[in-house]
Scaffold this motif. Structure first.
Motif, PDB file in Angstrom:
ATOM      1  N   ILE A   1      -3.524  -6.722   3.540  1.00  0.00           N
ATOM      2  CA  ILE A   1      -2.521  -6.469   2.740  1.00  0.00           C
ATOM      3  C   ILE A   1      -1.544  -5.993   4.283  1.00  0.00           C
ATOM      4  O   ILE A   1      -0.544  -6.257   4.602  1.00  0.00           O
ATOM      5  CB  ILE A   1      -2.124  -6.430   1.744  1.00  0.00           C
ATOM      6  CG1 ILE A   1      -0.399  -6.998   1.634  1.00  0.00           C
ATOM      7  CG2 ILE A   1      -2.096  -4.994   1.340  1.00  0.00           C
ATOM      8  CD1 ILE A   1      -1.030  -8.974   1.549  1.00  0.00           C
ATOM      9  N   ASP A   2      -2.200  -4.545   4.836  1.00  0.00           N
ATOM     10  CA  ASP A   2      -1.951  -4.456   5.415  1.00  0.00           C
ATOM     11  C   ASP A   2      -1.513  -5.066   6.987  1.00  0.00           C
ATOM     12  O   ASP A   2      -0.415  -5.556   7.651  1.00  0.00           O
ATOM     13  CB  ASP A   2      -3.128  -3.219   6.792  1.00  0.00           C
ATOM     14  CG  ASP A   2      -2.583  -2.351   5.794  1.00  0.00           C
ATOM     15  OD1 ASP A   2      -2.159  -2.130   5.250  1.00  0.00           O
ATOM     16  OD2 ASP A   2      -4.099  -1.225   5.788  1.00  0.00           O
TER      17      ASP A   2
ATOM     18  N   MET B   1      -0.086 -14.074   0.640  1.00  0.00           N
ATOM     19  CA  MET B   1      -0.305 -12.807   1.479  1.00  0.00           C
ATOM     20  C   MET B   1       1.548 -12.549   2.744  1.00  0.00           C
ATOM     21  O   MET B   1       2.042 -11.569   2.650  1.00  0.00           O
ATOM     22  CB  MET B   1      -1.230 -12.473   2.722  1.00  0.00           C
ATOM     23  CG  MET B   1      -2.521 -12.193   1.231  1.00  0.00           C
ATOM     24  SD  MET B   1      -4.219 -12.861   1.941  1.00  0.00           S
ATOM     25  CE  MET B   1      -3.988 -11.488   3.292  1.00  0.00           C
ATOM     26  N   ILE B   2       1.566 -13.624   3.299  1.00  0.00           N
ATOM     27  CA  ILE B   2       2.445 -13.563   4.120  1.00  0.00           C
ATOM     28  C   ILE B   2       4.063 -13.652   3.592  1.00  0.00           C
ATOM     29  O   ILE B   2       4.659 -12.440   4.376  1.00  0.00           O
ATOM     30  CB  ILE B   2       1.872 -15.338   5.049  1.00  0.00           C
ATOM     31  CG1 ILE B   2       1.365 -14.785   5.963  1.00  0.00           C
ATOM     32  CG2 ILE B   2       3.671 -15.268   6.073  1.00  0.00           C
ATOM     33  CD1 ILE B   2       1.080 -13.925   7.212  1.00  0.00           C
TER      34      ILE B   2
ATOM     35  N   ASN C   1       0.921  -0.735  -0.007  1.00  0.00           N
ATOM     36  CA  ASN C   1      -0.179  -0.042  -0.091  1.00  0.00           C
ATOM     37  C   ASN C   1       0.718   1.231   0.181  1.00  0.00           C
ATOM     38  O   ASN C   1       0.807   2.657   0.097  1.00  0.00           O
ATOM     39  CB  ASN C   1      -0.955   0.275   0.673  1.00  0.00           C
ATOM     40  CG  ASN C   1      -2.172  -1.235   0.937  1.00  0.00           C
ATOM     41  OD1 ASN C   1      -2.721  -0.968   0.070  1.00  0.00           O
ATOM     42  ND2 ASN C   1      -2.924  -1.994   1.902  1.00  0.00           N
ATOM     43  N   ARG C   2       2.388   1.401   0.408  1.00  0.00           N
ATOM     44  CA  ARG C   2       2.767   2.122   0.173  1.00  0.00           C
ATOM     45  C   ARG C   2       4.162   2.009  -0.589  1.00  0.00           C
ATOM     46  O   ARG C   2       4.634   0.773  -0.416  1.00  0.00           O
ATOM     47  CB  ARG C   2       3.070   2.420   1.716  1.00  0.00           C
ATOM     48  CG  ARG C   2       2.683   2.643   2.560  1.00  0.00           C
ATOM     49  CD  ARG C   2       2.912   3.011   3.909  1.00  0.00           C
ATOM     50  NE  ARG C   2       3.422   1.919   4.325  1.00  0.00           N
ATOM     51  CZ  ARG C   2       4.441   1.856   5.659  1.00  0.00           C
ATOM     52  NH1 ARG C   2       4.690   2.764   6.319  1.00  0.00           N
ATOM     53  NH2 ARG C   2       4.767   0.793   6.183  1.00  0.00           N
ATOM     54  N   GLY C   3       4.666   2.711  -1.102  1.00  0.00           N
ATOM     55  CA  GLY C   3       6.347   2.858  -1.760  1.00  0.00           C
ATOM     56  C   GLY C   3       8.223   3.176  -0.879  1.00  0.00           C
ATOM     57  O   GLY C   3       7.366   2.348   0.539  1.00  0.00           O
TER      58      GLY C   3
ATOM     59  N   THR D   1      -7.082  -6.916  -6.757  1.00  0.00           N
ATOM     60  CA  THR D   1      -5.202  -6.611  -6.487  1.00  0.00           C
ATOM     61  C   THR D   1      -5.478  -5.787  -5.533  1.00  0.00           C
ATOM     62  O   THR D   1      -6.453  -5.365  -4.297  1.00  0.00           O
ATOM     63  CB  THR D   1      -5.361  -5.180  -6.760  1.00  0.00           C
ATOM     64  OG1 THR D   1      -6.472  -4.370  -6.554  1.00  0.00           O
ATOM     65  CG2 THR D   1      -4.852  -4.896  -8.581  1.00  0.00           C
ATOM     66  N   LEU D   2      -3.981  -6.990  -4.227  1.00  0.00           N
ATOM     67  CA  LEU D   2      -3.949  -6.519  -2.227  1.00  0.00           C
ATOM     68  C   LEU D   2      -2.657  -6.027  -2.916  1.00  0.00           C
ATOM     69  O   LEU D   2      -1.752  -6.121  -2.730  1.00  0.00           O
ATOM     70  CB  LEU D   2      -3.596  -7.763  -1.940  1.00  0.00           C
ATOM     71  CG  LEU D   2      -4.959  -8.764  -1.374  1.00  0.00           C
ATOM     72  CD1 LEU D   2      -5.484  -9.303  -3.134  1.00  0.00           C
ATOM     73  CD2 LEU D   2      -4.624  -9.918  -0.710  1.00  0.00           C
ATOM     74  N   GLY D   3      -2.725  -4.286  -2.206  1.00  0.00           N
ATOM     75  CA  GLY D   3      -2.211  -3.253  -2.875  1.00  0.00           C
ATOM     76  C   GLY D   3      -2.408  -2.013  -3.796  1.00  0.00           C
ATOM     77  O   GLY D   3      -2.254  -2.583  -4.774  1.00  0.00           O
TER      78      GLY D   3
END
Length: 289
Positions: free
Chosen positions: A137-138, A233-234, A84-86, A113-115
């Motif tokens: 995904i968080d 995911m993990i 979710n972040r760069g 999409t997950l992210g």
């Protein structure tokens, strides 16, 4: 040559940036330790679930079931896991490059999409996007993977999609993270896009199902898909934290090197200024005499 004021202002700015990158590195390091252990704990189950189901179907003979034979639909669903972040080096872009550079045709794909970073990148490239599952995904939970698996399998059964893929980042160790694209459904008896299932050379009796094949697959395949998505995911979260830790460490090192160079420039400029002032004082004194 830049003035002392300009050098001082730039050095102050880089020092502030260096403090931020150092703090982000420390945060990523703490998160990595937690997510790394979770990835290590789940990796064996993740790998063997994929190999076992493929190997089991390879030894079961001809099974006439959509989970194995497919449903004839050309559209393909891809579960794409990014961050979710760069500020994580090439973590997000590597998954995007993996998918856009694959043999899968753009017009046949629908991306789950997950992210947010992956979603933004694929949207810019004109890919069809399904619902956004970025919040999963968080803090990945098995129940989240189960919910997404249910959505995918319902679309598969309804004939909306004919194949399901997973694009994620495989966590090998703290510094090595490998983007991967694997096929989940229809289950490939030869091991899918990841290559053939290793054969240990032993002879196996034909596989029999109890209850019947269809009922057994209806129980096994949803758990299989859920487990693989959760494992992806993990591993992706651990890879993201590892990549961000490396990126922030490199940024902090670069900031320190730039500060050293600017400090040297500042000292030279200061020394030059002092020398010039002394020269002017001496010249003025001599002029008065």
């Amino acid at each position: 040559m830049a003035s002392m004021r300009d050098i001082k202002r730039r050095r102050s700015s880089i020092q502030s940036t260096g403090q931020i990158t150092k703090a982000m590195k420390l945060v990523s390091t703490v998160k990595l330790q937690r997510t790394k252990q979770a990835a290590i704990n789940s990796k064996s189950y993740f790998d063997y679930m994929y190999k076992t189901v493929s190997s089991m179907l390879a030894k079961a003979g001809e099974i006439d079931h959509p989970y194995v034979k497919g449903n004839g639909q050309l559209r393909k669903a891809v579960v794409m896991i990014t961050g979710n972040r760069g500020l994580a080096g090439g973590y997000n872009s590597n998954v995007v490059k993996l998918l856009t550079g694959s043999e899968l045709k753009k017009e046949d794909l629908v991306i789950y999409t997950l992210g947010k970073k992956g979603r933004e990148a694929m949207n810019r490239r004109g890919y069809e996007l399904s619902d956004d599952y970025s919040s999963m995904i968080d803090a990945p939970e098995y129940v989240d993977a189960m919910r997404l698996s249910s959505v995918l399998l319902n679309a598969y059964k309804a004939g909306e999609i004919g194949e399901i893929y997973l694009a994620y980042t495989n966590f090998k160790n703290t510094v090595v993270h490998e983007p991967k694209l694997i096929k989940l459904l229809p289950v490939d008896e030869k091991g899918g896009i990841e290559g053939p299932i290793e054969d240990d050379g032993k002879a196996y009796a034909p596989m029999n199902f109890e209850p019947e094949e269809e009922e057994a697959l209806e129980l096994i395949i949803p758990k299989y898909v859920t487990s693989i998505i959760y494992g992806g995911m993990i591993e992706s979260v651990a890879s993201e934290n590892g990549a961000r830790m490396q990126a922030m460490d490199n940024a902090t090192t670069n900031a320190e090197e730039m500060i050293e160079k600017l400090t040297l420039q500042y000292n030279r400029a200061r020394q030059g200024s002092i020398t010039q002032e002394l020269t002017e004082i001496i010249a003025g004194s001599q002029a008065q005499n």
